[in-house]
Design a protein around this motif. Structure first.
Motif, PDB file in Angstrom:
ATOM      1  N   GLY A  70      21.239 106.422  99.651  1.00  0.00           N
ATOM      2  CA  GLY A  70      22.052 105.253  99.961  1.00  0.00           C
ATOM      3  C   GLY A  70      23.029 104.977  98.831  1.00  0.00           C
ATOM      4  N   ARG A  71      24.084 104.256  99.158  1.00  0.00           N
ATOM      5  CA  ARG A  71      25.083 103.904  98.133  1.00  0.00           C
ATOM      6  C   ARG A  71      24.449 102.965  97.119  1.00  0.00           C
ATOM      7  N   SER A  72      24.634 103.243  95.858  1.00  0.00           N
ATOM      8  CA  SER A  72      23.995 102.472  94.799  1.00  0.00           C
ATOM      9  C   SER A  72      24.773 101.201  94.485  1.00  0.00           C
ATOM     10  N   PHE A  73      24.117 100.271  93.819  1.00  0.00           N
ATOM     11  CA  PHE A  73      24.727  99.016  93.385  1.00  0.00           C
ATOM     12  C   PHE A  73      23.900  98.493  92.223  1.00  0.00           C
ATOM     13  N   SER A  74      24.431  97.528  91.494  1.00  0.00           N
ATOM     14  CA  SER A  74      23.705  96.979  90.351  1.00  0.00           C
ATOM     15  C   SER A  74      22.492  96.181  90.835  1.00  0.00           C
ATOM     16  N   HIS A  75      21.387  96.362  90.175  1.00  0.00           N
ATOM     17  CA  HIS A  75      20.192  95.581  90.495  1.00  0.00           C
ATOM     18  C   HIS A  75      19.324  95.533  89.245  1.00  0.00           C
ATOM     19  N   SER A  76      18.701  94.395  89.028  1.00  0.00           N
ATOM     20  CA  SER A  76      17.853  94.271  87.850  1.00  0.00           C
ATOM     21  C   SER A  76      16.777  93.225  88.103  1.00  0.00           C
ATOM     22  N   PHE A  77      15.697  93.354  87.370  1.00  0.00           N
ATOM     23  CA  PHE A  77      14.608  92.390  87.468  1.00  0.00           C
ATOM     24  C   PHE A  77      15.081  91.007  87.042  1.00  0.00           C
ATOM     25  N   ASN A  78      15.974  90.948  86.058  1.00  0.00           N
ATOM     26  CA  ASN A  78      16.432  89.655  85.550  1.00  0.00           C
ATOM     27  C   ASN A  78      17.170  88.846  86.620  1.00  0.00           C
ATOM     28  N   ILE A  79      18.010  89.526  87.424  1.00  0.00           N
ATOM     29  CA  ILE A  79      18.727  88.821  88.494  1.00  0.00           C
ATOM     30  C   ILE A  79      17.735  88.278  89.512  1.00  0.00           C
ATOM     31  N   ARG A  80      16.787  89.110  89.899  1.00  0.00           N
ATOM     32  CA  ARG A  80      15.782  88.684  90.869  1.00  0.00           C
ATOM     33  C   ARG A  80      14.965  87.523  90.317  1.00  0.00           C
ATOM     34  N   ALA A  81      14.559  87.615  89.060  1.00  0.00           N
ATOM     35  CA  ALA A  81      13.753  86.555  88.450  1.00  0.00           C
ATOM     36  C   ALA A  81      14.538  85.247  88.369  1.00  0.00           C
ATOM     37  N   PHE A  82      15.826  85.339  88.049  1.00  0.00           N
ATOM     38  CA  PHE A  82      16.665  84.136  87.970  1.00  0.00           C
ATOM     39  C   PHE A  82      16.667  83.396  89.304  1.00  0.00           C
ATOM     40  N   HIS A  83      16.907  84.121  90.396  1.00  0.00           N
ATOM     41  CA  HIS A  83      16.941  83.492  91.714  1.00  0.00           C
ATOM     42  C   HIS A  83      15.572  82.920  92.090  1.00  0.00           C
TER      43      HIS A  83
END
Length: 409
Positions: A146-159
């Motif tokens: 699949g086409r990649s994109f930025s993802h990180s635990f920090n973004i998920r944790a923030f939300h």
């Protein structure tokens, strides 16, 4: 462009995804309504008009039926089909002729999200017939990562933190709401604060442990732990928690695994550290006379572990799919979508230790391509670019009269 539809959005994920999806549907001429069940829902709807449901679960069915009828709802969208507020909504929608679109974390992560009608995982409509996948798999495209994109635990944790902070006001504004999670978010956060700083130390120790096992040439099996709070354990398995899973697996390993083999137990990366697994494992080692044969890893390189493992035992984790992709013999203790003859071992756990066979690479390729083609959407739930990609790729599936799985038949 399909004829305009009327979408009702129920509880979403802890991110702006539902908000952006609602905007996109409106821009395409559809009517969109939203029900907020918590302060987090309200926060992530960003002040747009919405209904707030403040009643109890037992009154939800009549309330939804009235909304369906009054506003001529044609479709409803929700995140997670095991939430107590969503189970009755799905059943009611079926009775009322309303399509239900269920969104969930992807079967093939990190660049895919699941979108199925009426249910996912244990409620999925995906067949369990290997011949069906062999036939359909010849007709669908070959899918990569699949086409990649930025993802990180920090973004998920923030939300996640922001969503649950807004939930502080639930008793005042949403008095009837009861969380589907078995553990209070504040307790989980305290666990993460304690556990996360130790992971760097654990990673070095776990890498050394694996190196020692490989150097000694010890054959081993892998037991990847899941979250005890996960609906896949609570709703779709016979186990109450990971303690019960470990008890079951270690008892079988002690009685039936070949002598000289080991069992590596790897913790889940998002575990909050509320359960003392090392202590539990020591007790089980003593009970089943397994001293020196059980190795616990707080972290561990999953790819390397699977590459050398003699087999993997899981309940219904997506790690099972990773194991199958790496041709590792796999035993599922419940009935996930990949528990199919030719992929997972179909006999009892007691026999798996000696009789487990590698999955069919050809069948797995057909299975993976078919599952992605019929249920997976390229995109993400948390980062800005991942959400944008997901929204754009969801729209044609939400607007279609029939789902890709229904089209294949």
């Amino acid at each position: 462009m399909t004829s305009p539809r009327t979408f009702l959005l129920l509880q979403g994920v802890c991110s702006p995804f539902f908000f952006r999806l609602g905007q996109a549907l409106r821009s395409r001429g559809h009517r969109v309504f939203k029900i907020n069940f918590t302060g987090g829902d309200w926060l992530y709807w960003f002040g747009q008009p919405a209904w707030s449901y403040r009643g109890s679960r037992k009154d939800l069915g009549p309330y939804l039926a009235d909304q369906y009828r009054r506003y001529a709802i044609t479709d409803q969208i929700l995140f997670g089909d095991c939430r107590p507020i969503h189970r009755p909504a799905i059943e009611l929608a079926l009775a009322c002729g309303v399509r239900t679109h269920v969104i969930e974390e992807g079967y093939f992560r990190p660049y895919w999200v699941t979108l199925e009608r009426n249910g996912v995982n244990g409620y999925s409509s995906l067949p369990k017939d290997p011949d069906w996948y062999r036939e359909v798999g010849k007709q669908v495209p070959e899918y990569r990562q699949g086409r990649s994109f930025s993802h990180s635990f920090n973004i998920r944790a923030f939300h996640d933190v922001l969503y649950h902070l807004a939930g502080f006001y639930n008793p005042l504004f949403f008095p009837g709401y009861r969380t589907h999670a078995p553990v209070n978010a504040a307790v989980e956060y305290l666990g993460y604060i304690r556990r996360l700083p130790t992971l760097r130390w654990h990673r070095k120790k776990d890498d050394q442990l694996l190196a020692d096992i490989l150097r000694q040439g010890t054959p081993y099996y892998l037991l990847p732990l899941q979250l005890s709070s996960d609906a896949q354990i609570r709703e779709h398995s016979r186990f109450a928690n990971m303690a019960g899973v470990m008890e079951h697996v270690l008892a079988s390993f002690a009685a039936h695994a070949p002598g000289g083999t080991a069992l590596v137990i790897k913790n889940h990366p998002l575990d909050a550290g509320l359960d003392n697994y090392p202590r539990m494992i020591r007790r089980l080692e003593q009970r089943h006379d397994l001293k020196g044969r059980i190795h616990y890893m707080e972290t561990g390189n999953l790819g390397e572990l699977l590459r050398h493992a003699s087999g993997t035992v899981t309940v219904n984790s997506t790690v099972g799919l990773v194991a199958l992709a790496r041709s590792c013999p796999t035993m599922a203790l419940s009935n996930p979508i990949y528990n199919i003859p030719g992929l997972t071992y179909q006999g009892p756990l007691d026999a798996f230790w000696r009789e487990g066979e590698k999955p069919s690479g050809r069948l797995f390729r057909f299975f993976r391509n078919t599952v992605i083609h019929t249920t997976q959407v390229n995109g993400g739930l948390y980062s800005r670019d991942g959400i944008g990609m997901l929204v754009a790729n969801c729209l044609p599936l939400l607007e279609a009269e029939h789902s890709p799985l229904e089209e294949i038949g």
